[in-house]
Design a protein around this motif. Structure first.
Motif, mmCIF file in Angstrom:
data_model
loop_
_atom_site.group_PDB
_atom_site.id
_atom_site.type_symbol
_atom_site.label_atom_id
_atom_site.label_comp_id
_atom_site.label_asym_id
_atom_site.label_seq_id
_atom_site.Cartn_x
_atom_site.Cartn_y
_atom_site.Cartn_z
ATOM 1 N N GLU A 25 -5.430 7.610 -0.800
ATOM 2 C CA GLU A 25 -5.057 8.393 -1.977
ATOM 3 C C GLU A 25 -6.250 8.560 -2.915
ATOM 4 O O GLU A 25 -6.469 9.617 -3.485
ATOM 5 C CB GLU A 25 -3.911 7.664 -2.703
ATOM 6 N N GLU A 38 -4.911 -1.896 -5.969
ATOM 7 C CA GLU A 38 -4.111 -1.480 -4.824
ATOM 8 C C GLU A 38 -4.795 -0.272 -4.194
ATOM 9 O O GLU A 38 -4.999 0.744 -4.862
ATOM 10 C CB GLU A 38 -2.681 -1.103 -5.267
ATOM 11 N N ARG A 40 -4.198 2.556 -2.018
ATOM 12 C CA ARG A 40 -3.038 3.246 -1.453
ATOM 13 C C ARG A 40 -3.482 4.092 -0.262
ATOM 14 O O ARG A 40 -4.453 4.832 -0.343
ATOM 15 C CB ARG A 40 -2.367 4.112 -2.530
ATOM 16 N N CYS A 41 -2.702 3.924 0.796
ATOM 17 C CA CYS A 41 -3.157 4.477 2.075
ATOM 18 C C CYS A 41 -1.940 4.853 2.932
ATOM 19 O O CYS A 41 -0.908 4.178 2.887
ATOM 20 C CB CYS A 41 -3.991 3.383 2.743
ATOM 21 N N GLN A 84 0.293 -4.417 2.124
ATOM 22 C CA GLN A 84 1.566 -4.006 1.536
ATOM 23 C C GLN A 84 2.198 -2.881 2.348
ATOM 24 O O GLN A 84 3.267 -2.399 2.001
ATOM 25 C CB GLN A 84 1.345 -3.536 0.104
ATOM 26 N N ASN A 90 2.729 3.567 6.120
ATOM 27 C CA ASN A 90 2.129 3.057 4.878
ATOM 28 C C ASN A 90 1.112 1.970 5.231
ATOM 29 O O ASN A 90 1.439 1.006 5.927
ATOM 30 C CB ASN A 90 3.266 2.498 3.983
ATOM 31 N N SER A 92 -1.061 0.542 2.700
ATOM 32 C CA SER A 92 -1.639 0.105 1.424
ATOM 33 C C SER A 92 -2.067 -1.357 1.463
ATOM 34 O O SER A 92 -1.458 -2.192 2.136
ATOM 35 C CB SER A 92 -0.629 0.316 0.292
#
Ligand SMILES: *[C@@H]1O[C@H](CO)[C@@H](O)[C@H](O)[C@H]1NC(C)=O
Ligand SMILES: *[C@@H]1O[C@H](CO)[C@@H](O)[C@H](O)[C@H]1NC(C)=O
Ligand SMILES: *[C@@H]1O[C@H](CO)[C@@H](O)[C@H](O)[C@H]1NC(C)=O
Ligand SMILES: *[C@@H]1O[C@H](CO)[C@@H](O)[C@H](O)[C@H]1NC(C)=O
Ligand SMILES: *[C@@H]1O[C@H](CO)[C@@H](O)[C@H](O)[C@H]1NC(C)=O
Ligand SMILES: *[C@@H]1O[C@H](CO)[C@@H](O)[C@H](O)[C@H]1NC(C)=O
Length: 349
Positions: A25, A38, A40-41, A84, A90, A92
């Motif tokens: 992101e 974090e 985010r991915c 996460q 996802n 992240s």
């Protein structure tokens, strides 16, 4: 015909690479030392595949070779990272308690039934501290001071602390209480505080006063101690004592001592007068108010006793003498001849 074939192959390749992808992101993250971040991915792959494993790597230069090293294999990341994401789409990652040397490139990796894939692109994480400066760092009372907090990250509102207590404004006129260690932080992120920087406010001795330990009245022969008090920065103060016997004429002042304490072990009448303490440091000097010492003559108990005896003698003795004389004068008349005889006998006998 060949051209069409190449075109078809290219389209196919595009389709495949579009199916296999990792998206960050924010590929360029700035974070503060001590904070958490974090990353985010999300990732995708053909529908018929299923994910077997995931991992995060860090790009590292090992013996001159650029390599991706598993975070799980790096002791310095132990307990500080948490995946996460999931085995779907996802990916992240959370990194905690960031250190400056966490700055670098991070990659995601995942494994399916057929392939192990790694992200082509990476996230660049930049970890930075806040740098506090105080300008100037040494001021005199009333001078203007500016606090400045520098950082590569623009993450919010900067707040200031002096020795752990909040500071209202980053620009102010120096007061005596402003001396201390200053640090800055982003609001709500106290763990990312900058290293402290010192502000030194210089001021001449203030509230200079003389403390005297006498008991009134101050009698000749007793001892007295005068102590000079005051606060200053720098704290090193030199003291000078001034004495004047003439209260109304300050040009008769004499220097009578130095040091914080002026002791007179046995006062005399001549010590009566006004005393002033002058306090000086590198920022300036100031004087105390005048202190009046009034020495009184001693009235010794033996002298009191002596005067008493004299008074008694003067008042009581004359009537006694008169009475004694009267008593003796009556027989005196009859024995007058005998007496004179005795007298004569005394001389000649
Ligand atoms: C992935 O999951 C985490 C934790 O549940 C969530 O905070 C994050 O928003 C998700 N990221 C994406 C890109 O969906
Ligand atoms: C980063 O610095 C910390 C101490 O500040 C050290 O313990 C750690 O090993 C370093 N990590 C790397 C990857 O050099
Ligand atoms: C500021 O920090 C220095 C060094 O850490 C320390 O010696 C000094 O006492 C501190 N000053 C105050 C006012 O706390
Ligand atoms: C001087 O005395 C005043 C009043 O008592 C006090 O408010 C002030 O803090 C003192 N100044 C210093 C430098 O101690
Ligand atoms: C004042 O201090 C001096 C020296 O400490 C001491 O000898 C003297 O007795 C003190 N006088 C009074 C009245 O406390
Ligand atoms: C003050 O004392 C000085 C020195 O003893 C003397 O010269 C001067 O005339 C005096 N001034 C007054 C106003 O008495």
């Amino acid at each position: 015909m060949i051209q069409v074939l190449i075109l078809l192959l290219l389209q196919q390749a595009e389709k495949v690479s579009a199916a296999w992808s990792v998206t960050f992101e924010n590929p360029d993250i700035c974070a503060l030392r001590g904070s958490s971040v974090e990353i985010r991915c999300s990732y995708s792959y053909p529908d018929e595949e299923s994910v077997r494993g995931t991992a995060w790597d860090r790009g590292m230069n090992q013996n001159g070779v650029w390599e991706r090293v598993r975070l799980s294999g790096l002791p310095s990341y132990n307990g500080r990272f948490e995946y996460q994401g999931d085995h779907a789409h996802n990916c992240s990652l959370v990194l905690r308690d960031l250190q400056e040397n966490d700055t670098g490139y991070y990659y995601f990796w995942f494994d399916t039934d057929k392939f192990g894939r790694r992200s082509k692109t990476s996230v660049f994480l930049s970890v930075t501290g806040l740098r506090a400066t105080v300008r100037p760092d040494r001021v005199r009372l009333g001078d203007s001071v500016t606090l400045d907090c520098q950082t590569e990250c623009q993450n919010g509102k900067i707040i200031w602390f002096r020795d752990g207590r909040p500071v209202a404004e980053p620009t102010f006129q120096a007061q005596t209480t402003d001396t201390g260690n200053y640090s800055c932080a982003f609001e709500g992120l106290k763990s990312s505080q900058s290293d402290p920087v010192a502000l030194d406010v210089w001021y001449p001795p203030l509230n200079v006063s003389v403390e005297v330990n006498r008991s009134d009245p101050l009698l000749v022969g007793s001892s007295v101690t005068l102590t000079c008090r005051g606060s200053a920065s720098p704290a090193a103060i030199t003291y000078t004592w001034w004495y004047s016997s003439d209260v109304s004429n300050s040009s008769t002042e004499l220097q009578v001592g130095s040091g914080q304490v002026l002791s007179i072990s046995s006062v005399e009448l001549a010590h009566t007068g006004t005393y002033i303490c002058q306090a000086q440091n590198r920022a300036g000097q100031s004087r105390s108010a005048e202190l009046l010492l009034a020495v009184e003559e001693t009235v010794h108990p033996l002298i009191v006793l002596g005067i008493g005896i004299k008074v008694i003698i003067l008042l009581v003795l004359p009537p006694i003498l008169i009475w004694v004389w009267k008593c003796r004068s009556r027989p005196h008349a009859t024995n007058e001849e005998n007496t004179s005889n005795d007298y004569e006998n005394g001389i000649f006998g």
